[in-house]
Scaffold this motif. Structure first.
Motif, PDB file in Angstrom:
ATOM      1  N   ARG A 197       6.270  23.735   7.572  1.00 41.00           N
ATOM      2  CA  ARG A 197       5.412  22.484   6.592  1.00 41.00           C
ATOM      3  C   ARG A 197       4.093  22.718   5.706  1.00 41.00           C
ATOM      4  O   ARG A 197       3.653  22.629   4.855  1.00 41.00           O
ATOM      5  N   ARG A 198       3.599  24.062   6.219  1.00 44.57           N
ATOM      6  CA  ARG A 198       2.407  24.833   4.785  1.00 44.57           C
ATOM      7  C   ARG A 198       3.356  24.808   3.642  1.00 44.57           C
ATOM      8  O   ARG A 198       2.456  25.350   3.067  1.00 44.57           O
ATOM      9  N   ALA A 199       4.135  25.977   4.069  1.00 43.79           N
ATOM     10  CA  ALA A 199       4.404  26.047   3.064  1.00 43.79           C
ATOM     11  C   ALA A 199       5.307  25.017   1.864  1.00 43.79           C
ATOM     12  O   ALA A 199       5.013  24.798   1.211  1.00 43.79           O
ATOM     13  N   GLU A 200       5.257  24.319   2.799  1.00 41.64           N
ATOM     14  CA  GLU A 200       5.157  23.088   1.890  1.00 41.64           C
ATOM     15  C   GLU A 200       4.404  22.429   1.419  1.00 41.64           C
ATOM     16  O   GLU A 200       4.420  21.812  -0.193  1.00 41.64           O
ATOM     17  N   MET A 201       3.338  22.448   2.014  1.00 38.08           N
ATOM     18  CA  MET A 201       2.381  21.483   1.264  1.00 38.08           C
ATOM     19  C   MET A 201       1.917  22.757   0.216  1.00 38.08           C
ATOM     20  O   MET A 201       1.416  21.782  -0.390  1.00 38.08           O
ATOM     21  N   VAL A 202       2.145  23.906   0.243  1.00 42.11           N
ATOM     22  CA  VAL A 202       1.424  24.755  -0.691  1.00 42.11           C
ATOM     23  C   VAL A 202       2.335  24.673  -2.096  1.00 42.11           C
ATOM     24  O   VAL A 202       1.739  24.233  -2.796  1.00 42.11           O
ATOM     25  N   GLN A 203       3.545  24.243  -1.945  1.00 46.16           N
ATOM     26  CA  GLN A 203       4.676  23.862  -2.793  1.00 46.16           C
ATOM     27  C   GLN A 203       3.603  22.716  -3.474  1.00 46.16           C
ATOM     28  O   GLN A 203       3.939  22.447  -4.897  1.00 46.16           O
ATOM     29  N   ARG A 204       4.416  21.641  -2.483  1.00 51.27           N
ATOM     30  CA  ARG A 204       3.666  20.892  -3.093  1.00 51.27           C
ATOM     31  C   ARG A 204       2.274  19.853  -3.752  1.00 51.27           C
ATOM     32  O   ARG A 204       2.178  19.328  -4.999  1.00 51.27           O
ATOM     33  N   TYR A 243      -1.953   7.259   8.030  1.00 54.32           N
ATOM     34  CA  TYR A 243      -1.207   7.746   6.441  1.00 54.32           C
ATOM     35  C   TYR A 243      -0.492   8.472   7.900  1.00 54.32           C
ATOM     36  O   TYR A 243      -0.983   8.543   9.487  1.00 54.32           O
ATOM     37  N   ALA A 244       0.172   9.235   7.741  1.00 54.52           N
ATOM     38  CA  ALA A 244       0.644  10.533   7.788  1.00 54.52           C
ATOM     39  C   ALA A 244       0.224  11.985   7.768  1.00 54.52           C
ATOM     40  O   ALA A 244       0.121  12.391   6.937  1.00 54.52           O
ATOM     41  N   GLU A 245       0.061  12.110   9.733  1.00 58.00           N
ATOM     42  CA  GLU A 245      -0.704  14.069   9.526  1.00 58.00           C
ATOM     43  C   GLU A 245       0.598  15.200   9.519  1.00 58.00           C
ATOM     44  O   GLU A 245       1.264  14.886  10.757  1.00 58.00           O
ATOM     45  N   VAL A 246       0.025  15.512   8.705  1.00 58.60           N
ATOM     46  CA  VAL A 246       0.864  16.904   8.758  1.00 58.60           C
ATOM     47  C   VAL A 246       0.102  18.380   9.942  1.00 58.60           C
ATOM     48  O   VAL A 246      -0.921  18.278   8.511  1.00 58.60           O
ATOM     49  N   ASP A 247      -0.369  18.838  10.734  1.00 60.16           N
ATOM     50  CA  ASP A 247      -0.404  20.112  11.724  1.00 60.16           C
ATOM     51  C   ASP A 247       0.520  21.234  10.587  1.00 60.16           C
ATOM     52  O   ASP A 247       1.047  21.590  11.351  1.00 60.16           O
ATOM     53  N   VAL A 248      -0.164  21.668  10.199  1.00 66.40           N
ATOM     54  CA  VAL A 248       0.115  22.879   9.415  1.00 66.40           C
ATOM     55  C   VAL A 248      -0.316  24.457  10.507  1.00 66.40           C
ATOM     56  O   VAL A 248       0.570  25.232  10.168  1.00 66.40           O
ATOM     57  N   ALA A 249      -0.933  23.989  11.019  1.00 67.77           N
ATOM     58  CA  ALA A 249      -1.070  24.691  11.955  1.00 67.77           C
ATOM     59  C   ALA A 249      -0.326  25.252  12.489  1.00 67.77           C
ATOM     60  O   ALA A 249       0.235  26.043  13.167  1.00 67.77           O
ATOM     61  N   MET A 277       0.947  -1.179   0.180  1.00 62.87           N
ATOM     62  CA  MET A 277       0.204   0.115  -0.287  1.00 62.87           C
ATOM     63  C   MET A 277       0.918   1.237  -0.120  1.00 62.87           C
ATOM     64  O   MET A 277       1.835   1.265   0.473  1.00 62.87           O
ATOM     65  N   LYS A 278       0.663   2.312  -0.996  1.00 65.32           N
ATOM     66  CA  LYS A 278       1.348   3.662  -1.490  1.00 65.32           C
ATOM     67  C   LYS A 278       1.101   4.203   0.562  1.00 65.32           C
ATOM     68  O   LYS A 278      -0.115   4.060   1.407  1.00 65.32           O
ATOM     69  N   THR A 279       2.029   5.161   0.768  1.00 63.37           N
ATOM     70  CA  THR A 279       2.286   6.309   2.417  1.00 63.37           C
ATOM     71  C   THR A 279       1.204   7.003   1.295  1.00 63.37           C
ATOM     72  O   THR A 279       0.990   7.313   0.502  1.00 63.37           O
ATOM     73  N   VAL A 280       0.790   7.651   2.442  1.00 60.57           N
ATOM     74  CA  VAL A 280      -0.299   8.613   2.328  1.00 60.57           C
ATOM     75  C   VAL A 280      -0.353   9.345   3.335  1.00 60.57           C
ATOM     76  O   VAL A 280       0.120   9.340   4.465  1.00 60.57           O
ATOM     77  N   GLU A 281       0.155  10.546   2.910  1.00 59.19           N
ATOM     78  CA  GLU A 281      -0.014  12.022   3.541  1.00 59.19           C
ATOM     79  C   GLU A 281      -1.165  12.988   3.917  1.00 59.19           C
ATOM     80  O   GLU A 281      -1.820  13.519   2.454  1.00 59.19           O
ATOM     81  N   ILE A 282      -1.289  13.913   4.625  1.00 57.59           N
ATOM     82  CA  ILE A 282      -2.866  14.474   4.994  1.00 57.59           C
ATOM     83  C   ILE A 282      -1.958  15.165   5.161  1.00 57.59           C
ATOM     84  O   ILE A 282      -1.791  15.613   7.028  1.00 57.59           O
ATOM     85  N   TYR A 283      -2.166  16.734   5.019  1.00 60.40           N
ATOM     86  CA  TYR A 283      -1.900  17.835   5.420  1.00 60.40           C
ATOM     87  C   TYR A 283      -3.100  19.062   5.960  1.00 60.40           C
ATOM     88  O   TYR A 283      -4.072  18.553   5.422  1.00 60.40           O
ATOM     89  N   THR A 284      -2.749  19.119   7.518  1.00 60.02           N
ATOM     90  CA  THR A 284      -4.693  19.489   8.520  1.00 60.02           C
ATOM     91  C   THR A 284      -4.675  20.303   9.111  1.00 60.02           C
ATOM     92  O   THR A 284      -3.170  21.097   9.492  1.00 60.02           O
ATOM     93  N   THR A 285      -5.756  20.963   9.359  1.00 59.59           N
ATOM     94  CA  THR A 285      -5.408  21.678  10.896  1.00 59.59           C
ATOM     95  C   THR A 285      -6.301  21.231  11.852  1.00 59.59           C
ATOM     96  O   THR A 285      -7.201  20.319  11.033  1.00 59.59           O
ATOM     97  N   PRO A 286      -6.014  21.675  13.364  1.00 58.76           N
ATOM     98  CA  PRO A 286      -6.878  20.733  14.243  1.00 58.76           C
ATOM     99  C   PRO A 286      -8.327  20.961  14.279  1.00 58.76           C
ATOM    100  O   PRO A 286      -8.912  20.736  14.972  1.00 58.76           O
ATOM    101  N   THR A 287      -9.257  22.295  13.734  1.00 59.51           N
ATOM    102  CA  THR A 287     -10.685  22.714  13.832  1.00 59.51           C
ATOM    103  C   THR A 287     -11.178  22.389  12.845  1.00 59.51           C
ATOM    104  O   THR A 287     -12.292  22.767  12.118  1.00 59.51           O
ATOM    105  N   CYS A 288     -10.464  22.042  11.264  1.00 61.17           N
ATOM    106  CA  CYS A 288     -10.999  21.567   9.788  1.00 61.17           C
ATOM    107  C   CYS A 288     -11.833  20.277   9.951  1.00 61.17           C
ATOM    108  O   CYS A 288     -11.505  19.397  10.245  1.00 61.17           O
TER     109      CYS A 288
END
Length: 85
Positions: free
Chosen positions: A40-47, A29-35, A1-12
């Protein structure tokens, strides 16, 4: 199974819904809290090629998009294949 990454914020709510669908499918999945980490938010926007809203979901090297995109893939019967490929 492929790696799953999800960029999130706590209140979303959409982040919670996306994580719920992945969990129902038994997908880890690997969760990245951009808040908590602006770098990591800048990384998310770029990706995500400019996508600034959360969640931003990646399955392997594939940018799925957000929660609505994830659910649309599932309804179309394409999510399981993407996860397994």
């Amino acid at each position: 199974m492929k790696t799953v990454e999800i960029y999130t914020t706590p209140t979303c709510g959409y982040c919670q819904a996306a994580k719920r669908l992945l969990s129902q499918k038994g997908v880890s999945y690997a969760e990245v809290d951009v808040a908590a980490d602006p770098d990591r938010r800048a990384e998310m926007v770029q990706r995500a090629k400019g996508g600034r809203t959360v969640p931003q979901i990646f399955i392997g090297d594939t940018h799925v998009g957000g929660c609505d995109d994830l659910y649309a893939l599932d309804r179309a019967g394409k999510l399981d294949a993407l996860l397994a490929a």
